[in-house]
Design an enzyme around this catalytic site. Structure first.
Site, PDB file in Angstrom:
ATOM      1  N   LYS A 214       0.826  -1.216   0.000  1.00 55.39           N
ATOM      2  CA  LYS A 214       0.000   0.000   0.000  1.00 55.39           C
ATOM      3  C   LYS A 214       0.863   1.271   0.000  1.00 55.39           C
ATOM      4  CE  LYS A 214      -2.042  -0.813   3.976  1.00 55.39           C
ATOM      5  NZ  LYS A 214      -1.488  -2.102   4.385  1.00 55.39           N
TER       6      LYS A 214
ATOM      7  N   ARG B 234      11.752  -5.377   4.922  1.00 62.65           N
ATOM      8  CA  ARG B 234      11.461  -3.961   4.634  1.00 62.65           C
ATOM      9  C   ARG B 234      12.413  -3.031   5.379  1.00 62.65           C
ATOM     10  NH1 ARG B 234       5.512  -1.591   4.906  1.00 62.65           N
ATOM     11  NH2 ARG B 234       5.488  -2.366   7.039  1.00 62.65           N
TER      12      ARG B 234
ATOM     13  N   ARG C 289      11.421  -0.678  10.702  1.00 65.27           N
ATOM     14  CA  ARG C 289      10.355  -0.202  11.587  1.00 65.27           C
ATOM     15  C   ARG C 289      10.262  -1.093  12.822  1.00 65.27           C
ATOM     16  NH1 ARG C 289       4.941   0.808   8.064  1.00 65.27           N
ATOM     17  NH2 ARG C 289       4.095  -0.229   9.889  1.00 65.27           N
TER      18      ARG C 289
ATOM     19  N   ARG D 157      -0.692  -7.596  13.918  1.00 61.21           N
ATOM     20  CA  ARG D 157      -1.190  -6.733  12.833  1.00 61.21           C
ATOM     21  C   ARG D 157      -2.046  -7.541  11.865  1.00 61.21           C
ATOM     22  NH1 ARG D 157       4.369  -4.498  10.929  1.00 61.21           N
ATOM     23  NH2 ARG D 157       3.273  -3.320   9.324  1.00 61.21           N
TER      24      ARG D 157
ATOM     25  N   ARG E  97      -9.459   1.562   8.869  1.00 63.02           N
ATOM     26  CA  ARG E  97      -9.087   0.189   9.216  1.00 63.02           C
ATOM     27  C   ARG E  97     -10.157  -0.489  10.062  1.00 63.02           C
ATOM     28  NH1 ARG E  97      -3.076   1.390   8.913  1.00 63.02           N
ATOM     29  NH2 ARG E  97      -2.004  -0.595   8.785  1.00 63.02           N
TER      30      ARG E  97
HETATM   31  P1  AMP Z   1       0.947   1.432   8.663  1.00 66.80           P
HETATM   32  O1  AMP Z   1       2.099   2.340   8.470  1.00 66.80           O
HETATM   33  O2  AMP Z   1      -0.254   1.807   7.848  1.00 66.80           O
HETATM   34  O3  AMP Z   1       1.321  -0.023   8.530  1.00 66.80           O
HETATM   35  O4  AMP Z   1       0.491   1.618  10.201  1.00 66.80           O
HETATM   36  C1  AMP Z   1       1.370   1.332  11.259  1.00 66.80           C
HETATM   37  C2  AMP Z   1       0.614   1.273  12.570  1.00 66.80           C
HETATM   38  O5  AMP Z   1      -0.004   2.549  12.840  1.00 66.80           O
HETATM   39  C3  AMP Z   1      -0.534   0.282  12.625  1.00 66.80           C
HETATM   40  O6  AMP Z   1      -0.092  -1.038  12.916  1.00 66.80           O
HETATM   41  C4  AMP Z   1      -1.369   0.874  13.762  1.00 66.80           C
HETATM   42  O7  AMP Z   1      -0.765   0.641  15.030  1.00 66.80           O
HETATM   43  C5  AMP Z   1      -1.258   2.373  13.485  1.00 66.80           C
HETATM   44  N1  AMP Z   1      -2.314   2.795  12.542  1.00 66.80           N
HETATM   45  C6  AMP Z   1      -2.136   3.279  11.275  1.00 66.80           C
HETATM   46  N2  AMP Z   1      -3.308   3.560  10.701  1.00 66.80           N
HETATM   47  C7  AMP Z   1      -4.264   3.258  11.620  1.00 66.80           C
HETATM   48  C8  AMP Z   1      -5.685   3.291  11.612  1.00 66.80           C
HETATM   49  N3  AMP Z   1      -6.375   3.712  10.532  1.00 66.80           N
HETATM   50  N4  AMP Z   1      -6.332   2.903  12.740  1.00 66.80           N
HETATM   51  C9  AMP Z   1      -5.663   2.499  13.837  1.00 66.80           C
HETATM   52  N5  AMP Z   1      -4.334   2.394  13.892  1.00 66.80           N
HETATM   53  C10 AMP Z   1      -3.624   2.769  12.804  1.00 66.80           C
END
Ligand code: AMP
Length: 209
Positions: free
Chosen positions: A8, A122, A155, A166, A83
């Protein structure tokens, strides 16, 4: 939309470079807040490290503030939001109040074994967030971002334990949104196993259709 590791973020970065619209990544917003040591960052940090979702009211709040900014008036790309069903309903209400609609949802798919490989390899730029992969998409110079020269890092939530959480959150809370958007007639699937150029081409066709 798509599980962690589907691509994504990579697709989003390439789409915004092509279409010049704001990239609204809730994950990036939380990571920036953690880096800056703000209250938001302090709230988000532990949830993220465990792989858990940050509570809806916090996440919806930051998206609400961001979508109200002027640069969103000609469209935007959401990455990693919504989400949960609550977030999707909040987004619907928010876009309606701005006299807009969610007009395209791209779901990037990938096999679970591939997700684990992608997440463990990654590396992300500390400065600009550009993602790389140690074997699939290596930077020209090891440990250095091709885009801005910043240092690459892994990360903290890209580890096996957090990935498990996740993925289970994805299946329990996020995957059900696919039928929500299917019912709204806005969902299209793109096979994330096809490679980044092909994924960009297919997503571009959907945007331009
Ligand atoms: P990402 O970079 O999109 O993989 O997001 C990393 C982390 O940020 C996720 O595992 C959640 O802990 C938090 N996070 C990101 N977007 C959301 C969302 N829409 N709702 C809740 N937590 C989020």
């Amino acid at each position: 939309m798509g599980p962690p590791g589907a691509g994504k973020g990579t697709l989003a970065k390439r789409l915004i470079a092509k279409y010049h619209i704001p990239h609204i990544s809730t994950g990036d917003m939380f990571r920036d807040a953690i880096k800056a040591g703000t209250e938001l960052g302090k709230t988000a940090k532990d949830y993220m490290a465990r792989g858990d979702l940050v509570p809806d009211e916090v996440t919806i709040g930051i998206v609400k503030e961001r979508l109200a900014l002027d640069d969103c008036s000609h469209g935007y790309l959401l990455d990693g939001f919504p989400r949960t069903l609550k977030q999707a309903e909040a987004l619907k209400a928010l876009t309606e109040s701005l006299k807009r609609t969610v007009n395209l949802v791209i779901n990037v798919t990938a096999d679970e074994a591939e997700l684990v490989k992608r997440i463990s390899g990654r590396r992300v730029c500390k400065n600009c967030g550009t993602p790389f992969h140690v074997t699939n998409m290596p930077p020209k110079k090891e440990g250095v971002c091709d885009n801005c020269g910043g240092p690459l890092f892994q990360r903290p939530d890209d580890n096996e334990a957090a990935l498990k959480v996740r993925l289970s959150n994805y299946y329990a809370s996020t995957k059900p949104l696919l039928s929500y958007y299917e019912a709204m007639n806005v969902l299209s699937n793109v096979d994330g196993m096809l490679g980044t150029d092909k994924v960009l081409e297919l997503a571009s066709q959907l945007i331009e259709a």
